[in-house]
Write an enzyme that holds these catalytic residues in place. Structure first.
Site, mmCIF file in Angstrom:
data_model
loop_
_atom_site.group_PDB
_atom_site.id
_atom_site.type_symbol
_atom_site.label_atom_id
_atom_site.label_comp_id
_atom_site.label_asym_id
_atom_site.label_seq_id
_atom_site.Cartn_x
_atom_site.Cartn_y
_atom_site.Cartn_z
ATOM 1 C CG ASN A 92 -5.697 -14.644 -23.336
ATOM 2 O OD1 ASN A 92 -4.634 -14.051 -23.171
ATOM 3 N ND2 ASN A 92 -6.117 -15.045 -24.522
ATOM 4 C CD GLU A 93 -7.130 -11.987 -26.926
ATOM 5 O OE1 GLU A 93 -7.936 -12.900 -27.176
ATOM 6 O OE2 GLU A 93 -6.286 -11.583 -27.731
ATOM 7 C CD GLU B 188 -1.444 -13.622 -26.682
ATOM 8 O OE1 GLU B 188 -1.854 -13.598 -27.857
ATOM 9 O OE2 GLU B 188 -2.135 -14.012 -25.750
ATOM 10 C CD1 TRP C 190 -5.572 -15.015 -35.164
ATOM 11 C CD2 TRP C 190 -6.130 -13.143 -36.278
ATOM 12 N NE1 TRP C 190 -4.692 -14.019 -34.772
ATOM 13 C CE2 TRP C 190 -5.021 -12.864 -35.433
ATOM 14 C CE3 TRP C 190 -6.639 -12.127 -37.066
ATOM 15 C CZ2 TRP C 190 -4.431 -11.590 -35.373
ATOM 16 C CZ3 TRP C 190 -6.045 -10.859 -37.008
ATOM 17 C CH2 TRP C 190 -4.966 -10.620 -36.175
ATOM 18 C CD GLU D 21 -5.345 -20.000 -31.175
ATOM 19 O OE1 GLU D 21 -5.053 -20.573 -30.112
ATOM 20 O OE2 GLU D 21 -5.458 -18.775 -31.288
ATOM 21 N NE ARG E 39 -9.397 -17.993 -27.705
ATOM 22 C CZ ARG E 39 -8.147 -17.647 -27.957
ATOM 23 N NH1 ARG E 39 -7.194 -17.920 -27.105
ATOM 24 N NH2 ARG E 39 -7.839 -17.031 -29.079
HETATM 25 C C1 GLA Z 1 -4.835 -13.962 -29.140
HETATM 26 C C2 GLA Z 1 -4.887 -14.918 -27.957
HETATM 27 C C3 GLA Z 1 -3.987 -16.091 -28.075
HETATM 28 C C4 GLA Z 1 -3.982 -16.611 -29.503
HETATM 29 C C5 GLA Z 1 -3.558 -15.520 -30.439
HETATM 30 C C6 GLA Z 1 -3.465 -15.975 -31.873
HETATM 31 O O1 GLA Z 1 -4.098 -12.876 -28.932
HETATM 32 O O2 GLA Z 1 -4.646 -14.271 -26.741
HETATM 33 O O3 GLA Z 1 -4.448 -17.077 -27.171
HETATM 34 O O4 GLA Z 1 -5.242 -17.067 -29.819
HETATM 35 O O5 GLA Z 1 -4.505 -14.494 -30.384
HETATM 36 O O6 GLA Z 1 -3.096 -14.932 -32.733
#
Ligand code: GLA
Length: 702
Positions: A185-186, A338, A346, A386, A147
């Site tokens: 996302n991030e 989250e 991870w 994951e 991703r």
């Molecule tokens: C991140 C991502 C999620 C997932 C989590 C797992 O924060 O935004 O999609 O991968 O980590 O801890």
């Protein structure tokens, strides 16, 4: 003589007039409104999860949502990785399944946040338009299947991102059960594409900034090592060690590129969506550096971040710093969009948080200004990277043991939400953080042991003992509300920033600067005044020389005796009224007996410069001194180690969140009788079990 009744009437009339007059004279933006994180018509505190209906047969959805509702969860984030389901082939959109999922969630009283899926473009897109894939610094194009593989500087990619965001917003922008949006996302962890398209955009950005090459060459001092540029096209993307001016501008360009990427989607959504729907992003806490978060979060409704412990256990300071830094970005409450459902997949060691620790963490979030906490994720996809991350529901669709604890916390959030309505974190103390200063120091650490986060943390730890909250904010915002402002590593101190800080001191504040402050200007070039640059006049002192230390050296003075390690600056007073508070002991000869800390009253306030990385005990006594000289007294009194008390303030007074971070029981004496809201009792002392939580209402105004 007027009668009692007439007197009362007169009093009431005067009061009404006063209120009306107050309203008229008070600027509209000074009236505190509800925090944007507390949604109209919803509980002030929400708890939720991240649910991926696209990964499951539709027949399963109802049981998932029923379980969520039974666990008192009331919000779910959907769709941020569902691009290939929403646009299965180019230009063909299918939102019916998502609509059905949102309706079913609504039936179970679960509000929905929609994520735009741009962190995971579908294979048809990256195959047909390979220019949308990122190119690594090695020149290699990334492959599909991870991703964050889209290129933030690919105009083609931005077109697709805009279109999917727009189509989603057309369909769900007025949906009554969609409360808001998360963009991407991030933000690709701030990763860039190292190709011609990116390089051209960087050069254009530089041209717009500097206008002339002469100006750029001068500010970057490119005569050094024959770096002068005669045309904009010659300027490279820096890879590895490089000119500090170029590095700084590249990092600003990274922020610009990701901010534009975000804005592209905000514009698409805002054009379609109801104003009541918020727009946020999913950020990664304090240590995540590649993007200047003060800049990128500006256009968002509020800040949301993902809070993971990884290996080990909840660290009140580390987690608190991230919360306070994220809250400090917009100086407003936050969401934890989250968080860790026990363990992750991870980390070097994916241990689980202890029983009770997940609930303690949720309340810790609230204490630091969070109004929503959401667990990632509800249930793992049966395959995918994951698979073995912690979840609330197992692969068999049955609750994991943790769900009960989450449900307890969610129930408490619901029951106590009224107490947190319209409450915020209000602080007397601020720590200043600046992404650009952090980059500048990290690119030229001078000693690999120089750890800015550890230095910030040592001040944070000590300051937290004198204050039930700390704001971690930019040096450029208004600092009027703070009695004490500590800037541990403010390396970049251009003229305007320095003037702003002097004004703060002048009007009565206490500014404390740490080592390496005031060395550079906004171009990451050395100032031609000794540290702390434009603040030397106010300080009545300056840095003669800095030294990276091989080993710890003694330091003593009015804060007691201890050590300086890693870094020590030889200070000198230049004004007769500047005080020396600490001196080095025997060291490398240069530092022996020289001032390590200088302080001076200036205008209505005080400015203090600490030239070394001090041992924890010295930091603690320094902070006690700061509290005394700045007129700060702890709002809660002293608490045992392992207990943290945080305060939120609202129209009805203060709510204290007390957490026991230890896996053993502890007793805390209260400064006065308070109402314990979880068990509805008046208490003068609290017994906390391991990882125990107490929520205490206090009518006393702060
Ligand atoms: C991140 C991502 C999620 C997932 C989590 C797992 O924060 O935004 O999609 O991968 O980590 O801890």
């Amino acid at each position: 003589m007027i009668s009692m009744r007439a007197a009362r009437l007169l009093f009431a009339a005067v009061l009404i007039l006063l209120v009306l007059n107050f309203r008229q004279t008070m600027p509209a933006d000074a009236v505190p409104q509800s925090p944007p994180t507390q949604l109209a018509g919803h509980n002030a505190l929400l708890m939720g999860t991240n649910w991926y209906p696209e990964q499951w047969p539709e027949q399963r959805w109802e049981s998932d949502l029923r379980l969520m509702e039974a666990a008192h969860l009331n919000v779910a984030r959907l769709a941020e990785f569902a691009w290939s389901r929403m646009e299965p082939s180019e230009g063909r959109f299918d939102f019916d399944w998502l609509d059905r999922a949102i309706r079913l969630a609504e039936k179970h009283h679960i509000s929905v946040v929609l994520g735009t899926p741009t962190a995971g473009p579908p294979a048809w897109l990256t195959q047909r338009y390979p220019e949308t894939l990122r190119v690594e610094a090695t020149g290699q194009r990334v492959t599909h299947g991870t991703r964050a593989h889209g290129s933030v500087t690919s105009n083609k990619y931005l077109e697709f991102c805009r279109r999917i965001a727009e189509e989603m917003a057309k369909r769900f922008g007025h949906d009554r059960n969609v409360v808001g949006w998360q963009i991407d996302n991030e933000y690709g962890y701030g990763m860039m594409s190292y190709n011609d398209e990116a390089r051209r955009q960087f050069q254009d950005w530089l041209k717009a900034k500097y206008k002339t090459l002469d100006s750029l060459n001068e500010h970057w001092t490119t005569t050094y090592w024959s770096q002068s540029y005669d045309s904009w096209e010659e300027i490279p993307i820096p890879i590895g060690e490089h000119n500090p001016g170029l590095l700084m501008d590249w990092q600003r360009f990274v922020t610009y590129a990701w901010s534009s990427y975000q804005q592209n989607q905000i514009d698409a959504i805002r054009a379609q969506a109801d104003a009541r729907q918020f727009i946020t992003g999913n950020f990664m806490g304090y240590g995540f550096d590649p993007i200047d978060h003060f800049v990128i979060t500006k256009p968002l409704t509020f800040v949301a971040w993902d809070d993971y412990v990884g290996t080990g256990h909840l660290d009140a300071d580390a987690n608190g710093i991230s919360h306070d830094a994220m809250r400090g970005l917009k100086r407003e409450n936050i969401w934890i969009i989250e968080t860790q459902p026990g363990f992750v997949n991870w980390s070097p060691l994916n241990n689980s948080l202890d029983k009770g620790e997940v609930r303690a963490m949720a309340w810790h979030d609230v204490g630091h200004g969070a109004d929503e906490v959401s667990y990632w994720q509800w249930r793992s996809a049966l395959n995918g990277q994951e698979e073995i991350h912690g979840t609330l529901v197992g692969p068999d669709g049955e609750p994991e043991p943790l769900l009960e604890e989450v449900a307890q916390a969610a129930k408490e959030f619901g029951e106590l939400q009224g107490a947190f309505h319209d409450t915020r974190v209000v602080s007397d103390v601020a720590l200043l953080q600046d992404y650009e200063s952090r980059w500048a120091i990290n690119w030229q650490k001078h000693t690999e042991k120089y750890d800015q986060s550890a230095i910030l943390k040592s001040y944070y730890h000590a300051l937290r003992k004198i204050s039930p909250s700390i704001d971690i904010v930019s040096p450029d915002v208004s600092l009027d509300q703070y009695k004490l402002v500590v800037a541990p590593n403010l390396c970049l101190l251009p003229k305007q920033r320095a003037a702003h800080l002097v004004e703060y001191v002048n009007s009565g504040g206490h500014l404390v600067l740490g080592p390496r402050s005031g060395l550079k200007d906004e171009f990451n070039a050395l100032l031609t005044i000794r540290q702390p640059g434009y603040l030397t006049a106010a300080l009545g002192g300056r840095v003669e020389q800095y030294y990276a230390l091989e080993k710890a050296i003694p330091a003593s003075g009015s804060w007691g005796s201890g050590e300086a390690s890693v870094w020590a600056e030889f200070l000198k007073t230049t004004a007769p009224d500047a005080q020396v508070l600490l001196r080095y002991g025997r060291s490398n000869g240069w530092l022996d007996g020289q001032p390590a800390v200088v302080s001076r009253t200036y205008g209505g306030g005080r400015i203090t410069y600490i030239g070394a990385v001090l041992s924890d005990a010295l930091v603690a006594s320094a902070v006690d001194w700061m509290a005394k000289t700045s007129g700060i007294s702890p709002a809660f009194g002293s608490v045992p180690d392992g207990i943290e008390v945080s305060r939120r303030v609202g129209p009805k007074g203060s709510v204290f969140v007390m957490i026991n971070f230890k896996n053993e029981k502890q007793t805390v004496m209260l400064p006065r009788v308070m109402k314990s809201l979880l068990d509805r009792r008046e208490l003068s002392q609290v017994q906390l079990p391991p990882y125990g939580v107490a929520i205490l209402a206090d009518q006393t105004k702060p």
